[in-house]
Each structure stands twice: as structure tokens, then as C-alpha cells.
Design an enzyme around this catalytic site. Structure first.
Site, mmCIF file in Angstrom:
data_model
loop_
_atom_site.group_PDB
_atom_site.id
_atom_site.type_symbol
_atom_site.label_atom_id
_atom_site.label_comp_id
_atom_site.label_asym_id
_atom_site.label_seq_id
_atom_site.Cartn_x
_atom_site.Cartn_y
_atom_site.Cartn_z
ATOM 1 N N GLN B 31 8.683 -14.592 9.308
ATOM 2 C CA GLN B 31 8.220 -13.294 9.783
ATOM 3 C C GLN B 31 6.770 -13.337 10.260
ATOM 4 O OE1 GLN B 31 8.972 -11.110 6.189
ATOM 5 N NE2 GLN B 31 7.915 -12.634 4.950
ATOM 6 N N ASP B 86 3.023 -10.443 -2.834
ATOM 7 C CA ASP B 86 1.680 -9.871 -2.824
ATOM 8 C C ASP B 86 1.026 -9.898 -4.199
ATOM 9 O OD1 ASP B 86 2.491 -7.342 -4.246
ATOM 10 O OD2 ASP B 86 3.700 -7.123 -2.438
ATOM 11 N N ASP B 155 11.797 -6.825 -5.881
ATOM 12 C CA ASP B 155 10.767 -6.194 -5.056
ATOM 13 C C ASP B 155 10.999 -6.647 -3.622
ATOM 14 O OD1 ASP B 155 8.531 -5.162 -3.900
ATOM 15 O OD2 ASP B 155 7.098 -6.369 -5.032
ATOM 16 N N ASP B 158 12.921 -4.877 3.419
ATOM 17 C CA ASP B 158 13.911 -3.920 3.900
ATOM 18 C C ASP B 158 15.291 -4.560 4.041
ATOM 19 O OD1 ASP B 158 12.294 -1.459 4.469
ATOM 20 O OD2 ASP B 158 11.119 -2.966 5.548
#
Lengths: 480, 283
Positions: B31, B86, B155, B158
Site C-alpha cells: 500500500q 502503528d 485492529d 478496511d
């Protein structure tokens, strides 16, 4: 001098688009303007090139310019002396090669586990089938390739046969000894026809089984739309040196449309270019994914994703490692049950499931993450639905008893009987699971108890059965 | 100069944040990754142009996805976190001294590297000795786990793109298998508000309901996510999220939080009627 970087049909269509020619010819949608809903659905660029044959775009029935050039480049790519662009599916390619080789009453030697398109063409041209029963792997329950000895025996017993048809590779990825079969057939003046529907990639990738053209076969039907990436229904028919291509064109034109779709033609042209230029990388990637999936699936337990270890030097002379064929019976589930669970429970659609196996079709379009999903779903199916293997039927293939030619049986006077009352009668129609579309019964074959039992079992497991006049397969048409 | 980050929330709705400057932009195998700095929300991380977190409101998401299951399970020791490169979930988990092992499975190593460099508020506990990081597809990792974890926190990004597999039934089923007999799985559950998000939310709820005996949904208010109304899934083999909840026990731990508290825990499971209805439709 044209080369594999060119795509003459594609380029001619692009040029044609720029010319903004005013259409007072068919198709009547006139670049989509006359059918807005369809244009919105398929896209303007699609409608722009859905055009009729005309001088700048050539004519498939009698190609002299861009289609001719595209055919020449394609034949070079496949190592054939000529290549025809086919727009009626590989079905039309298989039928053309059989009708080229056989006239009324001629014999043709072929394995019984062929696609229905081959037997259909016997109905059309009234050729007489001489079946070579394929070897069967009893553990997996699948029909294998043709053994050289059996082909030799059939040739010697039928020296008047005109051709030998080989199905190579099979749906499951199994290859016969094409080279040796070709040598023997040629020594007896028979043509070798190869249904290579599942072998397009053999021509473009590394380390795949030998191609029909390389093995010296005379004609091969190649489903470009399967592993080659062109649009559904588009395909190639390849000629070896001895074949008269002009006569072949006449045979093709007997049944081919005179309004060939330029969507299909350009998709063949573009896909050929892509594979000729990048086929090696494309198929190396596909094989890598297949090998990975196989090793992961085999570590789940129960499932058996088979590969080259099956090779036996004869009826499994080679194996197509880009195929992901999986034996499911040890998990206690029929292939068709796993096939249904994958779709209904996990939103995963695979190519087919039969009595004991499933086939997941892999191509360069697949993503690693989707392969992971498939493997996980198989693992979950085993955890949630797995049971004991007891009571599972494993036989995929029953040797047929041919009593009449397919054509005679198909056109004869017939009566419809309930399935249970048909034992001992001669069937006049096809019965098959689709996919894979390999008949359990073909017109002219004797109905036995084993076959009735098989049909009932396949129905009970949820196979989608086709071919009969009675949609529910509760009755069969038999000879009067 | 006017520089704005804009995310399309629906074909007809856009959400924009004025950007002060761009700190990072790069492509991984999976990505596009960007980090921006802004006056209103501080630094924020986007993947393929979709908002993942901002420094200003990330505490809401990370507290709600972590403390809710941690407070219900009586004795969580082995935790699996999927996604979360993250570091926000790990930051919250490492505050529990009783946790023995945290396995973090992130498909994209570059997300972790970029977070370490540019997002110190979340990526601040990657050096905890209890943490093991695995860079692989969560779908693959979990397939091989059986009866190992007390809590799994999903977590995910999408239901399209690299995180797609984390919304599938085969994944939820594998989580069930990977959990111990009293295990809990919590997941990012999309939003009920806009039609497209709502149907994704329904699809994953249906798949979880089919995989776990107890499957509830709770909500939080996250200003930078589409509509701001966000849901989490609570799937469990044994414990009910409110009936088996002991808020006092959690309070005794003395963890200081900005959003989560025991009263809010109970309240978060009380859903608006239209959300209840969306969920009932697929149960």
C-alpha cells in the site's frame, strides 16, 4: 516485418476509433448510442469496438489483412504452421479438428474421458468412436492420461482409423506421453488431434509439459480464455505442418458465425502479445502460488493436493504444476460438498468439485491474500464439517459399453423411462456433471447398474447434472 | 498556501483536514503510506489515502479496542494483536503488568518502521520484552494457532485492500480455534451510518455470529472516521461483555485513561435502535 510486439487487430481497432466513421451498418446499437443501459453496464470503450467486419478490420471468414497478420504472429508464438482465431469457444475448435479428420463413418480413437464437445462432433459428422479406456488412479478416483500400450493396441486393432484424439492435459493437470503417441499414430498414417484446452500456458511458461505442436501433433485446440487471459469464448486452433489450412478454414466456416465479435478477436490478439512478451514471468508467478498453496494445504491434514509425485512414466507421463487439484475424501467430504461449502460459507468460487476432488483455478490474476483465504477456508471446512471417510464413493470414472454410434443413437426413435427402469437399455443422450463436462453416459452407451448408482450418488451430493432432456434427471431417453 | 488532505467518505461526502506539511510518503509492497502534520489533529497516518489515526483522537479507538476485552477477561495473559502496526494497541496492552505475551502480526513492516519514526505517541512500546512481532498475513498466521490466546484484538484496516482477509468467515473461524475455551476476540467493526460501511458492518457481524456463541457490538465516537460513529465487535466463547463484567476490579488496577471507564463500558454496549435493527437483520 511484424513481431510479437505487434497486435494488428487491436491496432486496427484503435485506428478505426480515431477515424470516427459514421455507422450505417450493423450492429444497430451504433457505438452504444442506441442502447444506453447496455453501454453504461459494459462501458463506452467496449461498445466503440463492437463493430462489423469491414475493409480496414478484415473478415474472420476470409482473412486477408489485419486478421491474417494476427494469425501469422500467433502461429509464430505457438510454433504452429498456422493459427486460427476461434470465436465459438474451444468447443468449436475441437469440433473443427474432428470434422477435418473424419468423414461419415470414419473411425477415431479417443479416450472416453473427453469433453462433451468431442462427442458432440461425432454426432455431427457421424464418425465412429473407438474408446481407449483411460487408466484410473484408485486412490484419487480420477481418470488419468492414455497409456501408450493401450493406444498402440487400439491403433493395431483399428488400422483404418483416421485419427487419434488426446486430451492433454486433463482438467486435473495430467498429461499423456504425447510424443510417443504421436510417433505411433503417424507410423500408422493417423492424424493426432490434441484437446489442449487446459494447456495454453505450456506454450509460454518454463518447465511445463511438452506442447502439442512441439510433440509433432497435427492439430491442437487451445483455450486462450482459460489460462491465457483472453475473453470467455475466445480460443486458438493450431495447425501442424501436414495440415491443409485452407481446407480447415472451410471446415471452420461450416459452423462459425459470419459476424465474429471484435471484442473476442482483439482479446486474443492482445493476450497473445502479452504472453509472448511476458509469459515466462506470468506463469512463474502462477506456479509459485500453486506450489505454495499445495504445501500449505497438504499441511492442514486430510486434504491431498497432488503434483508431480504421481508421475508413473505412462498414463501420468507429466503433471501441470500450475493446477491446484485437491483430493478431499480423507476429510470425509465429497469434492462437490467442499465446492459448495467454499461458496456458500466462505464466498469463494472454485472451478469445480466432483466426487472426490476439487480444482481451484489459479492464474496471474490471483493475489497472495486470496490464496491465504482459500487455504484458511479449507482448514476451517475440515474443522467444522470434516467427518469419517466411511461410505464415500470414490470412483469418478466408469468404463462405458458402446452399443451404437453417437449419431445413430442421438437421432433414433427413443422413449423416456424412469432412471431405475433404464438398466440394460441404450442411452440416447448425455449425462454429465458440469463442470467438468465429461460425460458419465454418452448417446449410444449401455446403461448399467453401476452407472445408475453413480448418477444417484452424484445427485445426492449436489453435483449439477446436465445433458438430459429431463431437467431433473429422473428419467432418461433410451433407444426404443 | 492552502494544503488539504481529503478523504472521500461516500461518493457525495468529503472530509478534509488542513495540512501543515507532509512528513512522509512511500509505497510498500502492499500500500501507499503517508504521514502528515496538521494544526487541528497533530500528526496523522493514512494508508492508500484512508485515515488510520490522528494524534488528537487515536486514544478513543485504542482505549476502546483494548480495555474493553481486557476488563472482561478475568485473567488475560496471552494476547494476539492483528494489524496495529502503528503501535497504539500495544501501548495500551503493555500497561497491564499481568500480561505475559503479546504477539503482534502485521502484514506490512513498513507501517511499523514509519510509525516508529513519525508517530512516537503510538509507536512508543515496541521495545517491550513481552512483545513479539511477526510480519505476515494475519489470515496465514492464525491458521496454525490452536487453543493459545486469551484475547485476540483485530485492529484491521478496511474490508478492501490488504486487510480484506480480516473480515472473512475463515479468519473469524480460525480466531475461534486459536482462542482458549474462555477466549475473547475484539475487532474493528466499521460504521453503521453510511450505506456502504453499514453493509460491510453487517457482513462481518453475520460471519462473527456464525462463528462465536456470544457476539455483541459496542460503539465509540471517533471524529476522524466516516460519520464519527464507530463500532467494535465483541465475540466470546464464554464471557458476556456486560453480565460478566467487574468494573471495580478493573478500576483497582489504577490505569489512567482518557476515554474508557467502567460506566462507559456498560453504556457502550447500548446501541441506537437503527443499529440494533441492522444487527438483528443478520443474526
Amino acid at each position: 516485418m511484424l513481431n510479437q510486439n505487434d497486435a494488428p487487430i487491436y491496432e486496427a481497432l484503435q485506428k478505426f476509433k480515431r477515424m470516427r466513421v459514421v455507422p450505417f451498418d450493423v450492429p444497430g446499437h451504433k457505438r452504444g448510442r442506441g442502447n444506453k443501459e447496455l453501454t453504461e453496464f459494459l462501458g463506452q470503450s467496449c461498445m466503440d469496438v463492437d463493430v462489423n467486419s469491414m475493409k480496414p478490420l478484415d473478415n474472420l471468414c476470409h482473412p486477408v489483412s489485419v486478421i491474417r497478420e494476427a494469425e501469422d504472429i500467433a502461429s509464430e508464438a505457438f510454433g504452429a504452421s498456422h493459427a486460427f482465431f476461434m470465436v465459438g469457444g474451444t468447443t468449436s475448435a475441437v469440433q473443427s479438428m474432428i470434422m477435418y479428420a473424419c468423414k461419415d463413418g470414419d473411425k477415431i480413437i479417443l479416450p472416453r474421458n473427453v469433453h462433451r464437445s468431442a462427442i458432440n462432433s461425432l454426432i455431427l459428422c457421424n464418425a465412429v468412436p473407438v474408446y481407449v479406456n483411460p487408466d484410473v488412479n484408485n486412490q484419487l478416483g480420477i481418470a488419468l492420461g492414455m497409456s501408450v500400450e493401450q493406444v498402440k493396441k487400439a491403433i493395431e486393432e483399428n488400422p483404418d482409423a483416421k485419427a487419434v484424439l488426446v486430451n492433454n492435459p486433463t482438467y486435473y493437470g495430467i498429461c499423456s506421453d504425447l510424443k510417443k503417441i504421436t510417433e505411433i499414430a503417424h507410423a500408422h498414417n493417423m492424424l493426432v488431434l490434441v484437446d489442449e484446452a487446459h494447456g495454453t500456458h505450456f506454450y509460454f511458461g518454463d518447465n511445463f509439459p511438452i506442447t502439442a505442436m512441439k510433440a509433432g501433433a497435427d492439430i491442437a485446440s487451445v483455450s486462450m480464455h482459460k489460462s491465457g487471459g483472453s475473453l470467455t469464448q475466445s480460443s486458438f486452433l493450431l495447425m501442424g505442418e501436414k495440415i491443409n489450412s485452407d481446407y480447415m478454414r472451410q471446415i471452420i466456416n461450416l459452423t462459425q458465425t459470419t459476424s465474429a465479435s471484435y471484442l473476442l478477436l482483439s482479446s486474443l490478439d492482445i493476450s497473445r502479445k502479452r504472453l509472448a512478451l511476458h509469459g515466462k514471468e506470468i506463469f512463474a508467478k502462477t506456479v509459485e502460488m500453486a506450489e505454495y498453496a499445495r504445501s500449505e494445504i497438504n499441511s492442514i491434514g486430510g486434504y491431498y493436493a497432488y503434483s508431480k509425485e504421481l508421475i508413473n512414466g505412462d498414463s501420468i507421463f507429466d503433471f501441470d504444476i500450475s493446477k491446484l487439484s485437491i483430493h478431499t475424501l480423507p476429510v470425509g467430504l465429497a469434492g462437490i460438498e467442499v465446492y459448495d461449502l467454499l461458496r456458500d460459507e466462505y464466498d469463494i468460487q472454485i472451478e469445480f468439485g466432483d466426487i472426490g476432488n476439487i480444482l481451484a483455478y489459479l492464474s496471474v490474476g490471483d493475489r497472495k491474500q486470496d490464496i491465504e483465504r482459500l487455504i484458511s477456508a479449507l482448514s476451517e471446512i475440515r474443522r467444522r464439517f470434516g467427518k469419517s471417510k466411511a461410505g464415500m464413493l470414490s470412483q469418478e470414472y466408469i468404463n462405458p459399453i458402446v452399443a451404437e454410434t453417437p449419431r445413430k443413437a442421438f437421432y433414433a426413435d427413443k422413449i423416456s423411462l424412469p432412471l431405475d427402469e433404464t438398466c440394460g437399455k441404450i442411452c440416447t443422450e448425455f449425462v454429465m456433471c458440469y463442470p467438468p463436462g465429461i460425460p458419465i453416459l454418452a448417446p449410444g452407451e449401455l446403461i448399467t447398474m453401476d452407472i445408475i448408482k453413480y448418477i444417484k450418488y452424484a445427485k445426492e451430493k449436489g453435483c449439477s447434472m446436465t445433458g438430459t432432456e429431463d431437467i431433473n434427471i429422473e428419467r432418461l431417453n433410451v433407444l426404443k | 498556501m492552502e494544503l488539504w488532505f481529503t478523504e472521500r467518505h461516500t461518493p457525495n461526502v468529503k472530509f478534509s483536514i488542513r495540512v501543515d506539511r507532509q512528513l512522509y510518503s512511500g509505497f510498500s509492497e502492499f500500500q501507499r503510506i503517508d504521514v502528515f502534520d496538521s494544526k487541528e489533529f497533530g500528526r496523522f497516518l493514512t494508508l492508500d489515502g484512508y485515515m488510520m489515526l490522528t494524534e488528537k483522537d487515536e486514544f478513543i479507538y485504542h482505549e476502546m479496542i483494548t480495555h474493553t476485552p481486557m476488563a472482561v477477561h478475568p485473567n488475560p495473559k496471552n494476547i494476539l494483536v492483528i494489524g496495529a502496526g502503528d503501535g497504539g494497541v500495544v501501548r495500551e496492552l503493555t500497561r497491564y503488568p499481568a500480561v505475559e505475551r503479546i504477539d503482534l502480526v502485521e502484514i506490512d513492516e513498513l507501517v511499523v518502521e514509519v510509525s516508529k519514526q513519525y508517530l512516537p505517541t503510538t509507536a512508543c512500546r515496541f521495545d517491550d520484552p513481552r512483545l513479539n512481532i511477526f510480519y505476515e498475513d494475519g489470515v496465514k498466521f492464525i491458521r496454525k494457532c490452536e487453543n493459545e490466546y486469551d484475547i485476540i484484538i483485530v485492529d484491521s484496516t478496511d474490508p478492501f485492500g490488504p486487510g480484506e482477509g480480516l473480515f472473512t468467515k475463515e479468519f473469524y473461524g480460525s480466531c475461534f480455534k486459536a482462542l482458549k475455551d474462555d477466549g475473547i476476540m475484539v475487532n474493528q467493526h466499521e460504521s453503521p451510518f453510511y450505506a456502504e460501511d453499514a453493509s460491510a458492518m453487517q457482513r462481518s457481524h453475520k460471519r462473527i455470529v456464525e462463528s462465536f456463541p456470544i457476539s455483541k457490538v459496542y460503539q465509540a465516537h471517533i471524529p476522524t472516521y466516516p460519520s464519527g460513529h464507530w463500532l467494535f465487535g465483541f465475540a466470546s466463547k464464554k464471557y458476556h461483555p456486560t453480565n460478566d463484567y467487574n468494573g471495580t476490579k478493573w478500576s483497582m488496577l489504577g490505569l489512567k485513561t482518557k476515554y474508557y471507564n467502567p460506566r462507559l463500558h456498560i453504556g457502550a454496549f447500548a446501541l441506537p435502535n437503527y443499529v440494533e435493527e441492522l444487527l438483528r437483520d443478520v443474526e
